[in-house]
Design an enzyme around this catalytic site. Structure first.
Site, PDB file in Angstrom:
ATOM      1  N   GLY A  21      -8.843  -3.072 -12.995  1.00 57.76           N
ATOM      2  CA  GLY A  21     -10.039  -3.822 -12.584  1.00 57.76           C
ATOM      3  C   GLY A  21      -9.714  -5.383 -12.467  1.00 57.76           C
ATOM      4  O   GLY A  21      -8.401  -5.531 -12.024  1.00 57.76           O
ATOM      5  N   CYS A  22     -10.373  -6.210 -12.731  1.00 52.67           N
ATOM      6  CA  CYS A  22     -10.270  -7.435 -12.595  1.00 52.67           C
ATOM      7  C   CYS A  22      -8.985  -8.016 -13.360  1.00 52.67           C
ATOM      8  O   CYS A  22      -8.997  -7.749 -14.455  1.00 52.67           O
ATOM      9  CB  CYS A  22     -11.365  -8.449 -12.918  1.00 52.67           C
ATOM     10  SG  CYS A  22     -10.983 -10.192 -12.998  1.00 52.67           S
TER      11      CYS A  22
END
Length: 189
Positions: A21-22
């Site tokens: 993810g981020c």
């Protein structure tokens, strides 16, 4: 990932690269672990040799947002890094983490040697057999290729902007959960 101690540490450090993810969240967590010298946000396993954040976000470069972790294996093992990695993201959602959607947010372990590849695959297999997750694990395990550090403003983003909306709402709860789960692995405050 260079600095005044990089050469002297080169014989006692290793690198590991994770996508979950981020990269702001993943970087924040890994930087809090004992034995981690530094964690750097970047882009990996895409086609473009020097992608920008905007290019990666377009989905056209094939890169994942990653964190490259430089660590001392005498103080924290690759196995422990894998355990933390699987605890801080959802490895069952292809190309997304929460509201972050796109191939750049895929779950991936980008290995630096054969031993890491074997350990990563064994961990994925163990988690699948143990049914730790309700859905099948989709984490990509592949050799690291075409790594490029993210722009300077992405490095240690959460530390610099804890009150920013995304940081406060998405990252902060994940970091709190991580800190409660892995108290024995945390750097002293």
């Amino acid at each position: 990932m260079t600095g005044p101690t990089a050469e002297s540490d080169s014989l006692t450090t290793e690198e590991a690269t994770f996508a979950g993810g981020c990269f702001w969240c993943i970087e924040t967590v890994f930087n809090q672990l004992q034995g981690v010298i530094d964690a750097e946000s970047g882009y990996s396993n895409g086609q473009h040799p020097h992608p920008t954040y905007e290019e990666v976000c377009s989905g056209q470069t094939g890169h994942a947002e990653v964190v490259k972790v430089r660590f001392d294996p005498r103080r924290i093992s690759y196995q422990q890094l894998l355990e933390v990695f699987f605890a801080i993201h959802d490895p069952t959602t292809p190309n997304r983490q929460g509201h972050d959607v796109g191939t750049q947010y895929r779950s991936g372990i980008y290995t630096h040697n054969t031993h890491q590849a074997q350990q990563a695959r064994a961990m994925v297999e163990h988690l699948a057999i143990s049914k730790v997750f309700k859905d099948p694990i989709v984490t990509e395990v592949a050799p690291i290729t075409n790594y490029h550090p993210a722009e300077a403003y992405h490095q240690r983003y959460f530390e610099q902007h804890p009150g920013q909306g995304y940081c406060a709402v998405v990252i902060s709860p994940k970091v709190d959960k991580f800190r409660k789960t892995f108290t024995d692995l945390l750097k002293p405050d």
